[in-house]
Design a protein around this motif. Structure first.
Motif, short mmCIF file in Angstrom:
data_model
loop_
_atom_site.label_atom_id
_atom_site.label_comp_id
_atom_site.label_asym_id
_atom_site.label_seq_id
_atom_site.Cartn_x
_atom_site.Cartn_y
_atom_site.Cartn_z
N ILE A 250 -21.53 -31.60 16.34
CA ILE A 250 -20.34 -31.09 15.66
C ILE A 250 -19.87 -29.88 16.46
O ILE A 250 -20.64 -28.93 16.66
N VAL A 251 -18.63 -29.92 16.93
CA VAL A 251 -18.07 -28.83 17.73
C VAL A 251 -17.04 -28.08 16.90
O VAL A 251 -16.11 -28.69 16.36
N LEU A 252 -17.20 -26.77 16.79
CA LEU A 252 -16.26 -25.95 16.04
C LEU A 252 -15.16 -25.42 16.95
O LEU A 252 -15.43 -24.96 18.06
N GLY A 253 -13.93 -25.47 16.44
CA GLY A 253 -12.78 -24.90 17.12
C GLY A 253 -11.93 -24.12 16.13
O GLY A 253 -12.23 -24.07 14.94
N GLY A 254 -10.85 -23.53 16.61
CA GLY A 254 -10.03 -22.68 15.75
C GLY A 254 -10.57 -21.26 15.73
O GLY A 254 -11.67 -20.97 16.24
N LYS A 282 -26.42 -31.25 16.31
CA LYS A 282 -26.19 -29.91 16.86
C LYS A 282 -24.85 -29.37 16.39
O LYS A 282 -23.85 -30.10 16.35
N LEU A 283 -24.81 -28.10 16.03
CA LEU A 283 -23.57 -27.40 15.70
C LEU A 283 -23.30 -26.43 16.83
O LEU A 283 -24.08 -25.50 17.06
N VAL A 284 -22.18 -26.63 17.55
CA VAL A 284 -21.92 -25.83 18.75
C VAL A 284 -20.50 -25.30 18.76
O VAL A 284 -19.59 -25.86 18.13
N ARG A 285 -20.31 -24.23 19.50
CA ARG A 285 -18.98 -23.68 19.72
C ARG A 285 -18.29 -24.45 20.85
O ARG A 285 -18.95 -24.94 21.77
N ASN A 286 -16.99 -24.56 20.78
CA ASN A 286 -16.24 -25.26 21.82
C ASN A 286 -16.39 -24.58 23.17
O ASN A 286 -16.66 -23.38 23.25
N LYS A 287 -16.20 -25.35 24.23
CA LYS A 287 -16.30 -24.83 25.59
C LYS A 287 -14.96 -24.35 26.12
O LYS A 287 -14.89 -23.35 26.84
N HIS A 288 -13.88 -25.05 25.77
CA HIS A 288 -12.60 -24.80 26.42
C HIS A 288 -11.65 -23.91 25.63
O HIS A 288 -10.53 -23.65 26.08
N GLY A 289 -12.06 -23.44 24.46
CA GLY A 289 -11.25 -22.49 23.71
C GLY A 289 -9.86 -22.99 23.40
O GLY A 289 -9.67 -24.16 23.03
N ASP A 290 -8.87 -22.11 23.57
CA ASP A 290 -7.49 -22.47 23.25
C ASP A 290 -6.95 -23.57 24.15
O ASP A 290 -5.91 -24.17 23.84
N SER A 291 -7.61 -23.83 25.27
CA SER A 291 -7.15 -24.86 26.19
C SER A 291 -7.66 -26.26 25.83
O SER A 291 -7.25 -27.24 26.45
N SER A 292 -8.51 -26.35 24.82
CA SER A 292 -9.13 -27.63 24.54
C SER A 292 -8.12 -28.67 24.07
O SER A 292 -8.21 -29.84 24.46
N GLY A 293 -7.15 -28.28 23.27
CA GLY A 293 -6.17 -29.23 22.76
C GLY A 293 -5.34 -29.83 23.86
O GLY A 293 -5.12 -31.05 23.92
N VAL A 294 -4.86 -28.99 24.78
CA VAL A 294 -4.00 -29.49 25.85
C VAL A 294 -4.81 -30.31 26.85
O VAL A 294 -4.33 -31.30 27.42
N ARG A 295 -6.07 -29.95 27.07
CA ARG A 295 -6.93 -30.74 27.94
C ARG A 295 -7.19 -32.11 27.34
O ARG A 295 -7.19 -33.14 28.01
N GLY A 296 -7.42 -32.13 26.02
CA GLY A 296 -7.63 -33.40 25.34
C GLY A 296 -6.40 -34.30 25.42
O GLY A 296 -6.53 -35.52 25.56
#
Length: 300
Positions: A250-254, A282-296
């Motif tokens: 589970i990756v947390l974002g926001g 596993k519960l983890v923090r996102n790697k790409h931060g605010d850029s994750s949405g546009v990368r996706g």
């Protein structure tokens, strides 16, 4: 080369990636609010800028948008960018850009980004979580989005809060108009509203989520109590996800994904409500931060 766009309410972000995920170019422009044609033109202009900076044309274009996307029509619904509703954004962009365009919900783009080359890279089943102004989610299995026949796969924010206590019923009214949904408890504004209610404060002048988190870090007992209630609700809610999806990660974002303590305090609270005698998610923090949405969006 692939290009992705994140069509937000205030800005449109764009990125050009090579096949390995390296950034070749990136940029952003203000969103022409309530101007559908203006938004199309802004995306075309940004794409031309990205191609010029990267020195090559793109082969594919993806776009992430707030709201749900009808899989058959490409129409955007349920999002706050109401000027997109009822418009065939996918087809209109494809005609304008003269390239195939894929489109998905922005939370799905976040989940895809983190599953492809982010914090959950290589995991078979990934659940991406947005804890921000709203509560969203996305499901990725073996590198592929699971959007569902109704295009609402992963929308856990509109599941009622599990096992509510007496003082949690019927619960605050969600953004969709229904009381007691998870989003009404676990978004940033919802955390702040819960803090204000618990202390009898005026919601308009009460501290916001970042102030509450900072106060808790400094030992403020009221702020700590608010975070503990939030963590308990988050644990119950994510346990429901584990019980039916059983993700590897589970990756947390926001914005609330930046609360460091959650990665220590929440897993035991999830485990307490998980069926069976094992809890290996596993519960983890996102790697790409605010850029994750546009990368996706580019990875679409």
């Amino acid at each position: 080369m692939r290009i992705g766009f994140d069509y937000g309410g205030t800005k449109i972000a764009g990125v050009a990636l090579d096949g390995s995920g390296a950034v070749l170019a990136k940029g952003r422009v203000p969103t022409p609010r309530h101007d559908y044609e203006g938004g199309l033109q802004a995306i075309r202009g940004l794409m031309q800028t990205l191609e010029a900076e990267a020195g090559q044309p793109c082969e594919t274009v993806g776009i992430g948008v707030p709201g749900s996307v009808d899989r058959n029509t490409g129409f955007v619904t349920l999002g706050n960018s109401v000027w997109l509703h009822g418009r065939d954004l996918r087809a209109d962009l494809s005609d304008m850009l003269e390239r195939p365009v894929k489109i998905a919900n922005d939370a799905n783009c976040f989940a895809l980004s983190e599953a492809v080359d982010g914090a959950a890279a290589g995991a078979p089943v990934v659940f991406g979580v947005i804890l921000g102004t709203g509560v969203g989610g996305g499901i990725v299995v073996d590198g592929k989005l699971i959007e569902g026949v109704n295009a609402i796969g992963g929308e856990w924010g509109h599941i009622p809060l599990p096992t509510p206590t007496d003082d949690e019923r019927p619960g605050p009214v969600c953004s969709c108009g229904v009381p007691g949904h998870t989003e009404a408890w676990l978004s940033g504004p919802s955390l702040a509203a819960d803090h204000a209610r618990s202390l009898g404060l005026d919601a308009d002048t009460a501290p916001g989520a970042p102030d509450i988190v900072e106060a808790a870090d400094q030992g403020d007992e009221n702020a700590l109590a608010t975070l503990e209630r939030f963590e308990d609700r988050l644990g119950r809610s994510l346990a429901t996800i584990v019980n039916f999806l059983d993700p590897d990660v589970i990756v947390l974002g926001g914005g609330l994904s930046n609360v460091e303590r959650f990665y220590d305090t929440v897993p035991p609270l999830i485990e307490a409500h998980v069926f069976g005698d094992k809890f290996n998610t596993k519960l983890v923090r996102n790697k790409h931060g605010d850029s994750s949405g546009v990368r996706g969006a580019a990875w679409l």
